[in-house]
Design a protein around this motif. Structure first.
Motif, short mmCIF file in Angstrom:
data_model
loop_
_atom_site.label_atom_id
_atom_site.label_comp_id
_atom_site.label_asym_id
_atom_site.label_seq_id
_atom_site.Cartn_x
_atom_site.Cartn_y
_atom_site.Cartn_z
N LEU A 263 -5.23 -0.33 3.73
CA LEU A 263 -5.03 0.09 2.76
C LEU A 263 -3.72 2.01 2.85
CD1 LEU A 263 -7.90 -0.17 0.36
CD2 LEU A 263 -5.73 -1.82 0.92
N ASP A 264 -2.96 1.81 2.53
CA ASP A 264 -2.50 3.48 2.98
C ASP A 264 -2.43 4.00 0.97
OD1 ASP A 264 0.67 3.08 2.14
OD2 ASP A 264 0.39 1.28 3.58
N PRO A 265 -2.20 5.02 0.31
CA PRO A 265 -1.52 5.20 -1.27
C PRO A 265 -1.03 4.44 -1.49
CG PRO A 265 -2.46 7.35 0.92
CD PRO A 265 -2.47 6.40 1.52
N ALA A 266 0.56 4.47 -0.47
CA ALA A 266 1.51 4.51 -1.40
C ALA A 266 1.54 2.22 -1.48
CB ALA A 266 2.45 4.62 0.49
N LEU A 267 0.92 1.70 -0.56
CA LEU A 267 1.29 0.67 -0.53
C LEU A 267 -0.24 -0.04 -2.46
CD1 LEU A 267 1.39 -2.01 0.40
CD2 LEU A 267 -0.32 -1.89 1.43
N VAL A 268 -0.79 1.33 -2.06
CA VAL A 268 -2.12 0.48 -3.30
C VAL A 268 -0.92 1.27 -4.62
CG1 VAL A 268 -4.17 1.70 -4.54
CG2 VAL A 268 -4.48 1.16 -2.12
N GLY A 269 0.00 2.39 -4.64
CA GLY A 269 -0.29 2.57 -5.34
C GLY A 269 0.92 1.76 -6.18
N ASP A 270 2.00 0.88 -5.37
CA ASP A 270 2.79 0.03 -5.48
C ASP A 270 1.88 -1.10 -5.85
OD1 ASP A 270 4.87 1.73 -4.33
OD2 ASP A 270 4.40 1.14 -2.72
N THR A 271 0.57 -1.05 -6.09
CA THR A 271 0.29 -2.76 -5.64
C THR A 271 -1.05 -2.99 -6.94
OG1 THR A 271 -1.18 -2.23 -4.13
CG2 THR A 271 0.86 -4.07 -3.97
N LEU A 272 -0.38 -2.15 -7.42
CA LEU A 272 -1.71 -1.46 -8.60
C LEU A 272 -2.29 -2.61 -9.56
CD1 LEU A 272 -2.84 2.57 -9.29
CD2 LEU A 272 -4.71 0.92 -8.23
N GLY A 273 -0.59 -3.04 -10.13
CA GLY A 273 -0.03 -3.66 -11.52
C GLY A 273 -0.70 -5.35 -11.38
N VAL A 274 -1.13 -5.36 -9.20
CA VAL A 274 -2.01 -6.44 -9.54
C VAL A 274 -3.71 -6.37 -9.92
CG1 VAL A 274 -3.24 -8.44 -7.21
CG2 VAL A 274 -0.29 -7.26 -7.59
N LEU A 275 -3.62 -5.56 -9.94
CA LEU A 275 -5.58 -4.89 -9.73
C LEU A 275 -6.14 -5.44 -11.42
CD1 LEU A 275 -7.08 -3.07 -6.97
CD2 LEU A 275 -7.42 -5.36 -7.67
N LEU A 276 -5.18 -3.68 -11.99
CA LEU A 276 -5.48 -3.77 -13.88
C LEU A 276 -4.96 -3.62 -14.25
CD1 LEU A 276 -5.79 0.02 -11.62
CD2 LEU A 276 -7.68 -2.11 -12.05
N LYS A 277 -4.89 -3.83 -15.49
CA LYS A 277 -4.01 -5.14 -16.34
C LYS A 277 -3.45 -3.61 -17.58
CE LYS A 277 -4.34 -8.72 -13.41
NZ LYS A 277 -3.22 -8.74 -12.64
N TYR A 278 -3.67 -2.67 -17.52
CA TYR A 278 -3.26 -1.81 -18.79
C TYR A 278 -3.35 -0.45 -18.07
CZ TYR A 278 -6.71 -4.60 -21.19
OH TYR A 278 -7.17 -5.74 -22.33
N GLN A 279 -1.77 -0.65 -18.60
CA GLN A 279 -0.86 0.89 -18.16
C GLN A 279 -2.13 2.47 -18.27
OE1 GLN A 279 1.94 0.55 -16.85
NE2 GLN A 279 1.57 3.09 -16.65
N ASP A 280 -2.37 1.95 -19.20
CA ASP A 280 -3.50 3.45 -19.01
C ASP A 280 -5.01 3.41 -17.94
OD1 ASP A 280 -2.67 4.08 -21.50
OD2 ASP A 280 -4.34 3.81 -23.26
N ASP A 281 -5.30 2.62 -17.57
CA ASP A 281 -6.61 2.44 -16.40
C ASP A 281 -4.76 3.03 -15.25
OD1 ASP A 281 -7.91 1.78 -18.03
OD2 ASP A 281 -8.56 -0.69 -17.30
N ILE A 282 -3.50 1.96 -15.24
CA ILE A 282 -3.00 2.63 -13.85
C ILE A 282 -3.04 3.71 -14.09
CG2 ILE A 282 -1.02 1.80 -12.57
CD1 ILE A 282 -0.96 -0.91 -14.03
N ALA A 283 -2.35 4.02 -15.01
CA ALA A 283 -1.86 5.61 -15.27
C ALA A 283 -3.13 6.78 -14.75
CB ALA A 283 -2.07 6.38 -16.74
N ARG A 284 -4.91 6.47 -15.34
CA ARG A 284 -5.55 6.98 -14.50
C ARG A 284 -6.27 7.14 -13.53
NH1 ARG A 284 -8.20 3.98 -19.24
NH2 ARG A 284 -8.46 5.17 -20.69
#
Length: 304
Positions: A263-284
């Motif tokens: 895992l690295d920060p850029a990769l995690v940030g780019d793929t957060l939409g696979v884990l989290l399904k609400y924009q507010d959660d992604i923004a947090r």
């Protein structure tokens, strides 16, 4: 594959694990009891924790047919259990009248016979099957209303359905019935009394890692451990909807597609939409939080 109920809890655990499902002891116990006692099983829990997969796995492991009824608001008997083939019935009535048949009772007994009956999932589950009684999955029962729950009571208690025009159709061998609920509303006590019950919680880190290894054996060991560590830490955050096991598996598959080995920060940030399904959660889950969670995940990986 065996068609008989496992003789012990350990055998039930082995049966599920052999088909790729890693249960904890409590879940294996209630599945074992449902099979041995011939009782329906109600599984409640958050979305994505593996409730539906229990039914799929049992069907595959036992070599049974899986019959799935996906519940939704407004579900009625015509979609869930049965309906009459009205077009064919009308044709039969016209033909009978043209042939000079005038006895309405005779006509009615003919058109309200099984050959004009359209079987939907609940009624189909009562039919004999050469492979053995099927696994009936009533998925997301909490999406329906109490009237539909009331209809299910006869099926759950006696493994039969009464059709007013035809009579009672009873299973020669009871199907294996699994109901699931995401608990968006409470299921009525009358239905719960007819079932064995189990709350399916998020898995421990150890079990989630075992699930990941069983379902996706091609994921590198180090990456698997970091994924589980990250998701476990993420579930402790203040989110509207934390990721389930299904999202863990999806994320692992996505990272493998991207040739990730850690895992690295850029990769995690780019793929957060696979884990989290609400924009507010992604923004947090901003960059500093991602870095902190990755550090937690790295600390959870045993030293090589």
């Amino acid at each position: 594959m065996t068609s008989a109920a496992p003789p012990s809890i350990n055998a039930t655990t082995a049966l599920l694990e052999g088909a790729g499902y890693v249960p904890d002891r409590a879940l294996a116990t209630v599945v074992h009891l449902a099979l041995r006692m011939g009782r329906p099983l109600l599984l409640e829990g958050e979305a994505g924790v593996g409730k539906t997969e229990v039914a799929r796995t049992l069907a595959a492991a036992l070599g049974r047919r899986l019959i799935r009824l996906q519940c939704y608001e407004g579900l009625d008997l015509s979609a869930a259990a049965y309906e009459w083939n009205y077009a064919a019935q009308m044709i039969a009535i016209r033909l009978a009248e043209a042939a000079g048949e005038s006895d309405k009772g005779t006509i009615a007994s003919d058109v309200f016979s099984e050959r004009y009956l359209l079987r939907r999932p609940l009624l189909e589950a009562l039919a004999p099957d050469a492979a053995g009684p099927p696994v009936l999955l009533v998925d997301e029962l909490d999406r329906t209303d109490e009237a539909f729950e009331a209809f299910l009571l006869e099926l759950l208690a006696d493994f039969q359905i009464t059709i007013p025009e035809l009579g009672t159709i009873k299973a020669a061998q009871p199907p294996i019935i699994i109901l699931t609920s995401n608990r968006t509303r409470e299921i009525h006590d009358a239905l719960k009394r007819r079932c064995l019950y189990h709350w399916v919680d998020y898995p421990s880190a150890e079990r989630e890692l075992a699930i990941l290894r069983a379902r996706l054996p091609g994921v590198p060991e180090r990456l698997s451990a970091q994924i589980v560590g990250f998701v476990q830490a993420l579930r402790a955050e203040d989110l509207f909807k934390v990721p389930g096991v299904a999202e863990t598996l999806d994320w692992a598959s996505a990272l493998v597609e991207l040739d990730a080995v850690a895992l690295d920060p850029a990769l995690v940030g780019d793929t957060l939409g696979v884990l989290l399904k609400y924009q507010d959660d992604i923004a947090r889950t901003d960059a500093p939080r991602i870095e902190r969670l990755i550090e937690v995940a790295r600390r959870s990986v045993p030293a090589e």
